[in-house]
Scaffold this motif. Structure first.
Motif, PDB file in Angstrom:
ATOM      1  N   PRO A 281       0.844  -1.211   0.000  1.00 29.24           N
ATOM      2  CA  PRO A 281       0.000   0.000   0.000  1.00 29.24           C
ATOM      3  C   PRO A 281       0.873   1.253   0.000  1.00 29.24           C
ATOM      4  N   ARG A 282       0.296   2.343  -0.411  1.00 31.82           N
ATOM      5  CA  ARG A 282       1.046   3.602  -0.527  1.00 31.82           C
ATOM      6  C   ARG A 282       1.674   4.008   0.803  1.00 31.82           C
ATOM      7  N   PRO A 368      20.952  -6.652 -15.128  1.00 32.78           N
ATOM      8  CA  PRO A 368      19.648  -7.124 -15.617  1.00 32.78           C
ATOM      9  C   PRO A 368      18.529  -6.659 -14.695  1.00 32.78           C
ATOM     10  N   ALA A 369      17.378  -6.383 -15.261  1.00 30.64           N
ATOM     11  CA  ALA A 369      16.258  -5.831 -14.474  1.00 30.64           C
ATOM     12  C   ALA A 369      15.836  -6.758 -13.350  1.00 30.64           C
ATOM     13  N   HIS A 370      15.926  -8.081 -13.576  1.00 29.12           N
ATOM     14  CA  HIS A 370      15.415  -9.001 -12.545  1.00 29.12           C
ATOM     15  C   HIS A 370      16.285  -9.025 -11.299  1.00 29.12           C
ATOM     16  N   LEU A 371      17.449  -8.355 -11.321  1.00 31.79           N
ATOM     17  CA  LEU A 371      18.314  -8.291 -10.147  1.00 31.79           C
ATOM     18  C   LEU A 371      18.054  -7.045  -9.311  1.00 31.79           C
ATOM     19  N   ARG A 372      16.903  -6.441  -9.515  1.00 32.01           N
ATOM     20  CA  ARG A 372      16.418  -5.360  -8.658  1.00 32.01           C
ATOM     21  C   ARG A 372      14.952  -5.635  -8.337  1.00 32.01           C
ATOM     22  N   PHE A 373      14.563  -5.352  -7.116  1.00 31.05           N
ATOM     23  CA  PHE A 373      13.169  -5.558  -6.714  1.00 31.05           C
ATOM     24  C   PHE A 373      12.241  -4.690  -7.550  1.00 31.05           C
ATOM     25  N   ASN A 374      11.150  -5.279  -8.003  1.00 32.99           N
ATOM     26  CA  ASN A 374      10.083  -4.531  -8.664  1.00 32.99           C
ATOM     27  C   ASN A 374       9.022  -4.211  -7.609  1.00 32.99           C
ATOM     28  N   VAL A 375       8.739  -2.950  -7.394  1.00 38.52           N
ATOM     29  CA  VAL A 375       7.785  -2.531  -6.355  1.00 38.52           C
ATOM     30  C   VAL A 375       6.520  -2.007  -7.012  1.00 38.52           C
ATOM     31  N   ARG A 376       5.377  -2.612  -6.642  1.00 39.58           N
ATOM     32  CA  ARG A 376       4.067  -2.160  -7.113  1.00 39.58           C
ATOM     33  C   ARG A 376       3.358  -1.476  -5.941  1.00 39.58           C
ATOM     34  N   VAL A 377       2.939  -0.232  -6.143  1.00 39.62           N
ATOM     35  CA  VAL A 377       2.257   0.530  -5.093  1.00 39.62           C
ATOM     36  C   VAL A 377       0.791   0.659  -5.468  1.00 39.62           C
ATOM     37  N   ILE A 378      -0.083   0.253  -4.549  1.00 36.22           N
ATOM     38  CA  ILE A 378      -1.523   0.274  -4.821  1.00 36.22           C
ATOM     39  C   ILE A 378      -2.238   1.130  -3.779  1.00 36.22           C
ATOM     40  N   ASP A 379      -3.465   1.551  -4.135  1.00 38.47           N
ATOM     41  CA  ASP A 379      -4.274   2.307  -3.180  1.00 38.47           C
ATOM     42  C   ASP A 379      -5.172   1.357  -2.407  1.00 38.47           C
ATOM     43  N   ALA A 380      -6.090   1.923  -1.621  1.00 41.53           N
ATOM     44  CA  ALA A 380      -6.948   1.101  -0.759  1.00 41.53           C
ATOM     45  C   ALA A 380      -7.876   0.191  -1.549  1.00 41.53           C
ATOM     46  N   GLY A 388       7.925   0.382 -10.169  1.00 37.72           N
ATOM     47  CA  GLY A 388       9.284   0.679 -10.608  1.00 37.72           C
ATOM     48  C   GLY A 388      10.307  -0.080  -9.791  1.00 37.72           C
ATOM     49  N   ARG A 389      11.569   0.011 -10.249  1.00 41.54           N
ATOM     50  CA  ARG A 389      12.668  -0.693  -9.584  1.00 41.54           C
ATOM     51  C   ARG A 389      13.657   0.271  -8.933  1.00 41.54           C
ATOM     52  N   ASP A 390      13.385   1.574  -9.026  1.00 43.85           N
ATOM     53  CA  ASP A 390      14.207   2.575  -8.368  1.00 43.85           C
ATOM     54  C   ASP A 390      13.366   3.254  -7.292  1.00 43.85           C
ATOM     55  N   LEU A 391      13.761   3.065  -6.035  1.00 45.57           N
ATOM     56  CA  LEU A 391      12.937   3.529  -4.914  1.00 45.57           C
ATOM     57  C   LEU A 391      12.820   5.046  -4.886  1.00 45.57           C
ATOM     58  N   ASN A 392      13.903   5.749  -5.157  1.00 49.91           N
ATOM     59  CA  ASN A 392      13.844   7.216  -5.141  1.00 49.91           C
ATOM     60  C   ASN A 392      12.905   7.744  -6.221  1.00 49.91           C
ATOM     61  N   SER A 393      12.979   7.163  -7.408  1.00 47.51           N
ATOM     62  CA  SER A 393      12.092   7.586  -8.501  1.00 47.51           C
ATOM     63  C   SER A 393      10.641   7.287  -8.156  1.00 47.51           C
ATOM     64  N   LEU A 394      10.417   6.160  -7.489  1.00 49.10           N
ATOM     65  CA  LEU A 394       9.060   5.775  -7.108  1.00 49.10           C
ATOM     66  C   LEU A 394       8.481   6.765  -6.104  1.00 49.10           C
ATOM     67  N   ARG A 395       9.275   7.140  -5.125  1.00 51.58           N
ATOM     68  CA  ARG A 395       8.809   8.111  -4.134  1.00 51.58           C
ATOM     69  C   ARG A 395       8.544   9.467  -4.777  1.00 51.58           C
ATOM     70  N   ALA A 396       9.408   9.852  -5.718  1.00 51.77           N
ATOM     71  CA  ALA A 396       9.196  11.128  -6.408  1.00 51.77           C
ATOM     72  C   ALA A 396       7.921  11.088  -7.237  1.00 51.77           C
ATOM     73  N   GLU A 397       7.674   9.956  -7.894  1.00 50.34           N
ATOM     74  CA  GLU A 397       6.465   9.825  -8.713  1.00 50.34           C
ATOM     75  C   GLU A 397       5.205   9.925  -7.861  1.00 50.34           C
ATOM     76  N   LEU A 398       5.273   9.397  -6.644  1.00 50.20           N
ATOM     77  CA  LEU A 398       4.109   9.421  -5.751  1.00 50.20           C
ATOM     78  C   LEU A 398       4.010  10.724  -4.962  1.00 50.20           C
TER      79      LEU A 398
END
Length: 703
Positions: A281-282, A368-380, A388-398
Motif C-alpha cells: 500500500p502507498r 539485468p532488471a530481474h536483479l532489482r526488486f520490482n515494487v508495485r504501489v496500490i491504493d486502498a 518501478g525498480r528505483d525507490l527514489n524515482s518511485l517516491r518522487a512519482e508518488l
C-alpha cells in the motif's frame, strides 16, 4: 397404396383442418412412408430434396403462399420444371426418430467442456444429403473414446481445466504450484514441468476407457487403492533430476517492520514483472529500505554479485575472473542483509582482488532488471498507483515527501486532532490496525509537538511514534508548568550572558523556550511514557518533584556550552578566507551545525549533552593547531575521520527516510565525536575508549 397416401395428404390439407394433435399424428405417419419425398427450402422459391435435387412448390398448392421451411410431398412432378405436389408442412424434428437407420452422423470440433465435465463435440445429422440436425452438442467419448481420452488428458488434466473434486488431482496441482514457484524463485527452467511430461504421466496411469469425469468417477469408486495411488504425482515422476529448494534461500514474505508482504517470483525474461515483485500500500512506501532491497533474497546473492563483477572495467575485472567462482567466494564472506549492499560487496571484492574497488566502479545500468526488486504501489481499492525498480524515482512519482509535512503520518480521520493543550483525548494505545484494501496496516498513535500545542496523529513506525509521543508529552507538561519553568530559566546563573552568546545560532525559537524544553525533558527523564490522562497526571506530579534537580543539572552545563561556543565562533572567524584551511573549516562548520542544531538542548541525550563543552573545547584546540601550521596532520586525521562520518550520515539519512531509529547508530554518532577529540585534542581525554578499529567493529554490529 400410393393413391391412398395422396388421398390422406389431400384430406389433411383441406380448408377445414383437423385438430392439431390429429394433424401431427397423420403427417408423422405419412412421413414414415415418404422419407425420400421430404424437401427443405433453400431460397425464396426453391426446395432441395433427396440427392440434392432442386424443386419448386406447385403453384396451386395451399402452401404456395407461405412456403414452409420443411415439407413432404405425395407427388414429384417433372415437366419443364420439377414440382412438389400434394405437399404438407412437417416438423424436421420428426425425421430423425423415424429415419434412424438411414441417417448419417458426423462430428466436429471435439473439445473439453468444463461446465459439463466431459469431452463434447458438434453432431451433424443428414438424411439423403439434407441436414436434419445442423449442430448439436453431444458427448464425444462414446463415438471416439481414443480421441476423447486424449482431449480429456490434455485439456482437463494437463491444462488445468478440470474442476471436479478428486484427491489425486488436488495433490498434483499443489505439487505443480510449488514447482512453478521454485522455478520462478531460482530462475531455473528445469523446475518447470512440461505439458508433455504431464500428459505422459496421466496417459500411462489412466485406463483406456476413461475419457471424462463420469468414467473417471466410476473407476475411482471401484479401483484398487494402489491403482489410485499411482495417480498421485511425486516430484521424481516429473522432475527426476531436480533437487529440493531451500525455503530460506527464497522466502515467501518480506518484512517491513510490523508489516509483512508477499514476495512474488516470476521467471519471464523481458517482461515487466520478471524477477521479484513486492505489492504494497502507498502508506508502506516509506518503510522500504533501498539498501535492504538491494540484497534481494539469499538465493539470488551469488547471481547479483556475478552480474556486478561483469559491470566492472576490464582492468579491475581481470583480477576477479572467473566471475561466478569469485561471486560464490564473496557471497560466503558476507552476512546477508547487513550493511549497505553495494558498499559491502565493493569492500569484499577489494579484499579478493587485492586492490581498492569503489562503489562508483560498478555500472549499475548494465544490471539485468530481474536483479532489482520490482515494487508495485496500490491504493486502498487495489488500483495500481505506481511501479518501478528505483525507490527514489518511485517516491518522487508518488510525491510522498512533497505531500507529507509530517513524515511517516498515516491519514485517518479518527486519529487526527490539532491544537491540543491538555490531555483530553482519552487513551493513546501503542498500536491500532488501519485497513488499506487487502492490507491490515499496523499504525501507531502519537503526539506531535507543534511548539504551542500538540497534534494527535497516526504514524507508520513504533520507534517514531514513541519518540514523537515523548516530545508531545514534554510539550503538554511545559504548557501546564509554563510559569514555573519560565521562572527557573530567568534565574539561571549567567543567563544574560548565555542569551548574548546564543544570538549567533540560527535558531528560530528563543533560547528561553529551548531551555524550558530541556528542563521539562530532564524532569520527565525517569517517567514512563503515559498512555492515558491518569498516567499523564501522575507523570506531571513526579516531574514537578524533579524540576529543581533538573535546574541544578542544567546550570552546571549550559554556561560552559555557550561560553565555549562563543570562543569557537571568534576563533573560526579568524580563519575565514584562508583557502588552504577551507577543508578543515568546512568540517568544523558542519560539526557545529550538527552539535548545536535547532532544538539540540532537548533532543540531545543528556548523557551526551554534558560532553558538548568538551567537544567544543576540542574544536578550539584544533583551530589553534591549524594556526600553528598543523594543516598536514589535520588533513590526515580528517581523512581517517571521513570514512566513519560519511557512512554514518548516509545511514542516518536512510533511517530518516524510513522514519526509523537505531540506538546503535546513535551511539556510533557520539563515538565519532569522541574519536574527534582523540584525533584533534588528545590531551582532553575521551569519555570511553575509542579508535578507528573500535568504530569499525561497532559499525559491523549495526543491522
Amino acid at each position: 397404396m400410393h393413391r391412398q397416401l395422396v388421398r390422406l395428404v389431400t384430406q389433411a390439407n383441406l380448408k377445414i383442418p383437423p385438430r392439431r394433435d390429429d394433424y401431427d399424428a397423420i403427417h408423422r405417419s405419412l412421413l414414415a412412408g415418404l422419407l425420400s419425398n421430404i424437401a427443405m427450402r433453400v431460397d425464396r422459391f426453391e426446395y432441395q430434396g433427396a440427392g440434392s435435387q432442386r424443386f419448386q412448390l406447385w403453384p396451386g398448392s395451399s402452401l404456395f403462399k407461405n412456403k414452409p421451411s420443411w415439407l413432404i410431398a405425395a407427388e414429384l412432378l417433372e415437366t419443364s420444371r420439377r414440382y412438389l405436389r400434394t405437399a404438407a408442412r412437417i416438423n424436421p424434428d420428426w425425421i430423425e426418430p423415424l429415419a434412424g437407420h438411414l441417417v448419417k452422423r458426423s462430428y466436429s470440433q471435439p473439445h473439453w467442456s468444463k461446465r459439463r465435465r466431459s469431452v463434447m463435440a458438434y453432431e451433424r445429422v443428414t438424411l439423403f444429403g439434407l441436414p436434419i440436425v445442423a449442430q448439436r452438442q453431444v458427448r464425444y467419448g462414446p463415438h471416439d473414446p481414443v480421441e476423447a481420452r486424449r482431449i480429456f488428458i490434455q485439456n482437463a488434466l494437463v491444462e488445468g481445466l478440470f474442476d471436479a473434486k478428486a484427491a489425486f488431482y488436488e495433490q498434483n496441482r499443489a505439487l505443480l504450484k510449488r514447482l512453478r514457484e521454485e522455478g520462478n524463485r531460482a530462475r531455473r527452467a528445469d523446475l518447470f514441468v512440461s505439458d508433455q511430461a504431464l500428459y505422459e504421466f496421466y496417459h500411462e496411469r489412466l485406463p483406456d476407457n476413461i475419457y471424462d469425469w463420469a468414467t473417471l468417477r466410476r473407476w475411482l469408486d471401484t479401483a484398487a487403492p494402489d491403482e489410485i495411488e499411482r495417480l498421485a504425482m511425486r516430484r521424481s515422476d516429473v522432475l527426476p533430476q531436480a533437487d529440493d529448494e531451500d525455503e530460506l534461500e527464497f522466502p515467501d514474505r518480506y518484512d517491513l517492520g510490523d508489516l509483512s508482504v508477499q514476495v512474488e517470483y516470476r521467471f519471464q525474461p523481458g517482461e515487466t514483472d520478471d524477477g521479484l515483485t513486492l505489492t504494497i500500500p502507498r502508506e508502506a512506501v516509506s518503510r522500504l529500505d533501498a539498501d535492504r532491497l538491494d540484497w534481494l533474497v539469499p538465493g539470488m546473492l551469488e547471481e547479483k554479485i556475478t552480474a556486478l563483477i561483469r559491470t566492472l572495467p576490464k582492468s579491475i575485472r581481470r583480477s576477479l575472473v572467473p566471475a561466478p567462482d569469485t561471486a560464490r567466494q564473496a557471497a560466503g564472506m558476507l552476512h546477508f542483509g547487513q550493511g549497505p549492499f553495494l558498499q559491502t560487496v565493493a569492500q569484499t571484492l577489494s579484499r579478493l582482488a587485492e586492490e581498492p574497488i569503489g562503489v562508483e566502479a560498478f555500472e549499475l545500468d548494465k544490471l539485468p532488471a530481474h536483479l532489482r526488486f520490482n515494487v508495485r504501489v496500490i491504493d486502498a481499492n487495489g488500483k495500481l498507483l505506481a511501479r518501478g525498480r528505483d525507490l527514489n524515482s518511485l517516491r518522487a512519482e508518488l510525491h510522498i515527501e512533497a505531500e507529507q509535512s509530517d513524515e511517516g503520518v498515516i491519514a485517518d480521520a479518527r486519529w487526527e486532532r490539532d491544537e491540543i493543550v491538555a490531555w483530553d483525548f482519552g487513551e493513546l494505545p501503542q498500536r491500532v490496525p488501519v485497513k488499506r484494501g487487502a492490507f491490515a496496516l499496523p499504525a501507531f498513535p502519537t503526539l506531535i509537538d507543534r511548539g504551542r500545542s500538540v497534534s494527535l496523529r497516526l504514524v507508520d513506525s513504533l520507534s517514531l511514534a514513541e519518540r514523537r509521543a515523548r516530545a508531545g508529552v514534554r510539550r503538554l507538561f511545559a504548557i501546564a508548568e509554563h510559569r514555573e519553568l519560565r521562572a527557573h530559566v530567568v534565574w539561571l546563573p549567567r543567563w544574560d550572558e548565555m542569551q548574548r552568546f546564543a544570538m549567533t545560532l540560527p535558531h528560530q525559537r528563543t533560547l528561553a523556550e529551548q531551555v524550558m524544553d530541556l528542563l521539562a525533558d530532564l524532569a520527565l527523564r525517569q517517567v514512563p511514557l503515559p498512555r492515558d490522562a491518569d498516567q499523564f497526571a501522575a507523570a506531571c506530579k513526579q516531574a514537578r518533584r524533579q524540576l529543581s534537580y533538573a535546574v541544578q543539572e542544567a546550570a552546571g552545563v549550559l554556561p560552559k556550552i555557550f561560553e565555549t561556543y562563543q570562543a569557537v565562533r571568534l576563533a573560526l572567524d579568524e580563519l575565514r578566507g584562508v583557502e588552504k584551511l577551507k577543508s578543515a573549516t568546512d568540517d568544523i562548520e558542519r560539526q557545529l551545525g550538527e552539535l548545536l542544531a535547532e532544538g539540540f538542548l532537548a533532543e540531545t541525550p543528556w548523557q551526551w549533552l554534558v560532553h558538548v563543552p568538551r567537544y567544543l573545547q576540542a574544536i578550539l584546540i584544533r583551530i589553534d593547531r591549524l594556526r600553528s601550521g598543523g594543516q598536514a596532520r589535520d588533513a590526515q586525521a580528517l581523512a581517517e575521520l571521513r570514512v566513519h562520518l560519511d557512512r554514518f550520515r548516509q545511514r542516518a539519512q536512510e533511517l530518516a527516510t524510513q522514519n526509523e531509529d537505531d540506538p546503535a547508530l546513535d551511539e556510533y554518532r557520539w563515538l565519532i565525536e569522541e574519536y574527534r577529540v582523540s584525533l584533534f585534542a588528545q590531551q582532553l581525554g575521551t569519555s570511553t575508549k575509542v579508535s578507528s578499529q573500535r568504530l569499525e567493529k561497532h559499525w559491523r554490529t549495526l543491522a
